[in-house]
Design a protein around this motif. Structure first.
Motif, short mmCIF file in Angstrom:
data_model
loop_
_atom_site.label_atom_id
_atom_site.label_comp_id
_atom_site.label_asym_id
_atom_site.label_seq_id
_atom_site.Cartn_x
_atom_site.Cartn_y
_atom_site.Cartn_z
N LEU A 8 -55.94 -97.36 -20.47
CA LEU A 8 -56.57 -96.09 -20.84
C LEU A 8 -57.37 -96.22 -22.12
N LEU A 9 -56.80 -96.87 -23.13
CA LEU A 9 -57.49 -96.99 -24.42
C LEU A 9 -58.73 -97.87 -24.31
N LEU A 10 -58.65 -98.90 -23.49
CA LEU A 10 -59.83 -99.73 -23.28
C LEU A 10 -60.94 -98.92 -22.62
N ARG A 11 -60.57 -98.10 -21.67
CA ARG A 11 -61.58 -97.24 -21.02
C ARG A 11 -62.20 -96.28 -22.03
N VAL A 12 -61.35 -95.69 -22.88
CA VAL A 12 -61.86 -94.75 -23.88
C VAL A 12 -62.77 -95.47 -24.87
N ARG A 13 -62.35 -96.66 -25.31
CA ARG A 13 -63.17 -97.40 -26.27
C ARG A 13 -64.54 -97.73 -25.69
N LEU A 14 -64.59 -98.07 -24.41
CA LEU A 14 -65.85 -98.45 -23.79
C LEU A 14 -66.77 -97.25 -23.53
N LEU A 15 -66.22 -96.03 -23.68
CA LEU A 15 -67.07 -94.85 -23.53
C LEU A 15 -68.15 -94.83 -24.61
N GLY A 16 -67.78 -95.32 -25.82
CA GLY A 16 -68.75 -95.29 -26.91
C GLY A 16 -68.93 -93.89 -27.45
N PRO A 17 -69.88 -93.73 -28.41
CA PRO A 17 -70.11 -92.42 -29.01
C PRO A 17 -70.89 -91.51 -28.08
N GLN A 18 -70.93 -90.23 -28.42
CA GLN A 18 -71.77 -89.30 -27.68
C GLN A 18 -73.23 -89.76 -27.77
N SER A 19 -74.04 -89.40 -26.81
CA SER A 19 -75.43 -89.84 -26.79
C SER A 19 -76.22 -89.31 -27.98
N THR A 20 -75.72 -88.23 -28.61
CA THR A 20 -76.41 -87.65 -29.77
C THR A 20 -75.95 -88.27 -31.08
N GLN A 21 -74.96 -89.19 -31.01
CA GLN A 21 -74.43 -89.80 -32.21
C GLN A 21 -74.92 -91.23 -32.34
N ALA A 22 -75.10 -91.68 -33.58
CA ALA A 22 -75.42 -93.08 -33.81
C ALA A 22 -74.15 -93.89 -33.65
N PRO A 23 -74.20 -95.03 -32.94
CA PRO A 23 -72.99 -95.82 -32.75
C PRO A 23 -72.42 -96.28 -34.08
N PRO A 24 -71.14 -95.99 -34.35
CA PRO A 24 -70.52 -96.44 -35.59
C PRO A 24 -70.23 -97.92 -35.51
N PRO A 25 -70.21 -98.63 -36.64
CA PRO A 25 -69.86 -100.04 -36.62
C PRO A 25 -68.42 -100.21 -36.21
N VAL A 26 -68.15 -101.10 -35.27
CA VAL A 26 -66.81 -101.37 -34.78
C VAL A 26 -66.51 -102.84 -35.03
N ALA A 27 -65.36 -103.11 -35.64
CA ALA A 27 -65.00 -104.48 -35.95
C ALA A 27 -65.01 -105.33 -34.69
N GLY A 28 -65.70 -106.45 -34.73
CA GLY A 28 -65.76 -107.36 -33.61
C GLY A 28 -66.83 -107.04 -32.60
N ALA A 29 -67.45 -105.84 -32.69
CA ALA A 29 -68.48 -105.47 -31.73
C ALA A 29 -69.84 -105.96 -32.20
N GLN A 30 -70.71 -106.29 -31.26
CA GLN A 30 -72.05 -106.74 -31.59
C GLN A 30 -73.01 -105.56 -31.60
#
Length: 331
Positions: free
Chosen positions: A158-180
């Motif tokens: 469940l948490l992996l699915r939630v994490r892969l949702l990403g931010p809302q389309s109106t939000q700038a993606p926040p920096p996530v440790a380990g993410a490119q």
């Protein structure tokens, strides 16, 4: 009406607690000591996480982490399902070959839980259906007392699915440790440098606010940290440090009744006047004024560990061993 209180934990279980809330009423600010994922199932209202107010309606998902300050805005008729779990490693699985069911010494079977993920997300379409199904199944399986390994795997999925949702389309993606980051946005070296800086900052913000100290610990120069911070957040390394200290000060002022001088000492200010000047500069008001405004006439709440549930909504009716008074399901 729903209040917050201590949970009756079951040591040695899956480490997951679920509850369904009815009429989530406004409540004083509380600092979490565990993860809490809230899925709104009915009604409209607000929910505040670290002084950011989020609008809630059916399909809203709010993920708050340990150490964050939360304040339910409530509004009668707002119902939600909660999943709570403690951070850190979970107990090893019982050894099937052991007479007393002691933990085995073999390979660890507990999945590594992803830390990243959106704080707030309004689900829709297939994403909403998938998350609702997984949350509902996890609640039912907790109630049935199924294998802790199964429950942990379900939570990790469940948490992996939630994490892969990403931010809302109106939000700038926040920096996530380990993410490119998007291709060409940050140089790879700056991504790694900021991740390491952020991790070190979490360990040291209460001891030092000097960029030079963090650069020394990370084996790089101040210019590297500043460049990485600007690329990741648009703010200098010094501003990132001061922002982190200010956030923690706000949490402690709004979520505890600690004296202002003690909060200052915990954050590395031996002299209360120095803390007061720092907070005034960063927050635009004195610590006392901020606390009075944040309290809004309410005393700080206890550490938010669980919610007392008034009933179930959107999942099968409770069966034993569910506590009919609290509505807790402890696995």
């Amino acid at each position: 009406m729903v209040g917050f209180g201590q949970s009756a934990g079951g040591a040695g279980g899956a480490g997951i607690t679920t509850a369904t809330l009815r009429d989530l009423a406004p409540h004083g600010a509380s600092i979490l000591d565990r993860h809490r994922l809230m899925l709104v199932t009915k009604g409209h209202g607000t929910h505040e996480v670290d002084f950011e107010v989020y609008q809630c309606r059916p399909g809203t998902l709010v993920w708050a982490r340990p150490g964050q300050l939360v304040r339910p805005g409530g509004q009668p008729g707002l119902d939600a399902t909660l999943l709570c779990w403690t951070p850190g490693p979970w107990p090893a699985a019982p050894d099937p070959g052991s007479v007393d069911g002691a933990a085995g010494g073999g390979a660890v079977t507990v999945p590594e839980l992803p830390d990243g993920g959106p704080t707030h997300r309004q689900l829709a379409g297939e994403d909403e259906d998938a998350v609702i199904n997984e949350v509902s199944q996890l609640v039912v399986d907790c109630e049935r007392g199924l294998s802790p390994e199964l429950l942990r795997q379900q939570l990790a999925t469940l948490l992996l699915r939630v994490r892969l949702l990403g931010p809302q389309s109106t939000q700038a993606p926040p920096p996530v440790a380990g993410a490119q980051p998007p291709e060409g946005l940050w140089p790879a070296g700056e991504v790694e440098a900021f991740d390491r800086f952020r991790d070190e900052l979490e360990r040291g913000y209460a001891r030092t606010r000097r960029v030079e100290d963090y650069a020394d610990r990370l084996g790089c120069c101040v210019r590297t940290l500043t460049r990485a911070s600007l690329a990741a957040t648009g703010r200098s390394a010094k501003q990132v440090i001061d922002d982190r200290v200010t956030l923690e000060a706000k949490r402690l002022l709004a979520g505890t009744d600690l004296p202002v001088a003690e909060i200052g000492r915990r954050l590395g200010f031996p002299e209360p006047t120095n803390f007061g000047r720092f907070f005034q500069r960063e927050a635009g008001q004195s610590p006392g004024a901020f606390r009075a405004e944040a309290a809004g006439g309410e005393a700080p709440g206890p550490p938010a560990t669980e919610a007392v549930a008034g009933g179930w909504a959107g999942v099968p009716a409770p069966r034993p061993p569910l506590d009919p008074v609290t509505g807790y399901v402890q696995a």
